[in-house]
Design an enzyme around this catalytic site. Structure first.
Site, PDB file in Angstrom:
ATOM      1  N   GLY A 184     -14.506 -33.231 -21.395  1.00  0.00           N
ATOM      2  CA  GLY A 184     -13.315 -33.720 -21.899  1.00  0.00           C
ATOM      3  C   GLY A 184     -12.259 -33.558 -20.756  1.00  0.00           C
ATOM      4  O   GLY A 184     -11.573 -34.504 -20.523  1.00  0.00           O
ATOM      5  N   HIS A 185     -12.036 -32.526 -20.355  1.00  0.00           N
ATOM      6  CA  HIS A 185     -11.035 -32.258 -19.381  1.00  0.00           C
ATOM      7  C   HIS A 185     -11.294 -33.201 -18.213  1.00  0.00           C
ATOM      8  O   HIS A 185     -10.331 -33.547 -17.438  1.00  0.00           O
ATOM      9  CB  HIS A 185     -11.009 -30.713 -19.027  1.00  0.00           C
ATOM     10  N   GLN A 239       1.289 -20.567 -27.941  1.00  0.00           N
ATOM     11  CA  GLN A 239       0.784 -21.435 -28.955  1.00  0.00           C
ATOM     12  C   GLN A 239      -0.507 -20.627 -29.703  1.00  0.00           C
ATOM     13  O   GLN A 239      -1.387 -21.235 -30.646  1.00  0.00           O
ATOM     14  CB  GLN A 239       0.075 -22.476 -28.465  1.00  0.00           C
ATOM     15  N   GLY A 264      -6.179 -35.562 -24.021  1.00  0.00           N
ATOM     16  CA  GLY A 264      -7.186 -35.809 -24.901  1.00  0.00           C
ATOM     17  C   GLY A 264      -6.657 -36.229 -26.198  1.00  0.00           C
ATOM     18  O   GLY A 264      -6.011 -35.524 -26.689  1.00  0.00           O
ATOM     19  N   ASP A 321      -6.953 -33.881 -30.062  1.00  0.00           N
ATOM     20  CA  ASP A 321      -5.616 -32.938 -30.790  1.00  0.00           C
ATOM     21  C   ASP A 321      -4.596 -34.243 -31.057  1.00  0.00           C
ATOM     22  O   ASP A 321      -3.844 -34.316 -29.991  1.00  0.00           O
ATOM     23  CB  ASP A 321      -5.323 -31.918 -30.021  1.00  0.00           C
TER      24      ASP A 321
END
Length: 288
Positions: free
Chosen positions: A24-25, A49, A135, A138
């Site tokens: 994904g990255h 976070q 992405g 999220d």
């Protein structure tokens, strides 16, 4: 960060990450390398976070591996700021996107979205990219960042990119390596979302029905939420009309998983974005 920005020229793309890179990255980096003159990526595990110190402590890391993967994807500058560079003093300024950041993850992980928004703001201010790639896995984070850029006037285009799934449909995440014996059970979340997407393709538009399709697939006690939301505000939608996203979160053993499907229904037709599925096991398992 100022030194890295001084070295970048032309149209600059930014891919923020917390490391332990997966496909994904890499898809974000490759897209930036294609669309921009130079690409910067950041590797910073953001403590702001994490609401659980144990979750922060067990977050997977392999910096040498990450640097090699990023370079192979066309990243020109990998920025690895330390805690002192990010915040020389404990921050007194926090970025909160009211409403959007307070729902969903904001309910279950108080302060999480404020931590995300504060660090992303710091990165955008320090690195000054022309485009920033995130992405769609999220969806709430993407909505928060899109709105903070609008509200604070950052001259950057926020580019949302497709969610990437593992071969069996599990939404790809660095934390998946921590699932262990719970991995098979964790597939329930993506299966529920795919069932909801199928119902949507068959003409179902009721939020109640689509949300129930997800909840019914997940074991008792594991589900945090399944909610149909407006894409830009993350407020609950009663029907899947226009641009909506069915977001879900559940906990399986030590890992909390988030996932979604984007559902669009307008005068042009209807489509369910299930993400991109890998054709082979993810590279995250090759570095265990």
């Amino acid at each position: 960060m100022a030194e890295a920005r001084a070295r970048a020229a032309g149209v600059v793309g930014l891919v923020p990450t917390m490391g332990f890179l997966h496909e994904g990255h890499l898809s974000l980096m490759e897209r930036s390398a294609t669309e921009c003159d130079q690409t910067m990526a950041t590797l910073y595990v953001n403590p702001l976070q994490f609401d659980d110190p144990a979750d922060l402590a067990r977050y997977p890391a392999d910096h040498d591996r990450d640097l090699a993967l990023a370079e192979a994807c066309g990243v020109d500058l990998m920025v690895v700021p330390g805690a002192e560079e990010m915040f020389p003093n404990p921050p007194l300024t926090w970025v909160t996107v009211e409403g959007i950041g307070e729902r969903l993850e904001g309910e279950y992980r108080p302060g999480h979205m404020t931590g995300v928004a504060t660090v992303v703001t710091r990165l955008l201010a320090g690195l000054q990219p022309h485009r920033a790639y995130f992405g769609r896995k999220d969806a709430q984070q993407l909505a928060v960042i899109t709105r903070l850029v609008q509200d604070l006037g950052f001259p950057v285009d926020v580019v949302g990119c497709p969610l990437v799934r593992e071969v069996d449909g599990l939404a790809l995440s660095s934390r998946n390596v921590l699932l262990g014996e719970c991995r098979a059970e964790a597939l329930a979340l993506s299966r529920g979302l795919m069932r909801a997407a199928d119902r949507f393709d068959q003409g179902e538009r009721s939020a109640t029905v689509l949300e129930a399709a997800v909840r019914d697939a997940v074991p008792d006690g594991a589900m945090d939420y399944a909610r149909l939301c407006e894409v830009s505000t993350m407020t609950r939608a009663t029907v899947a009309g226009g641009e909506t996203v069915l977001v879900a979160a559940a906990r399986f053993g030590p890992v909390r998983i988030i996932d979604n499907v984007f559902l669009v229904a307008d005068h042009h037709g209807a489509s369910a974005d299930r993400g991109i599925r890998l054709g082979r096991p993810s590279l995250i398992y090759g570095s265990e």
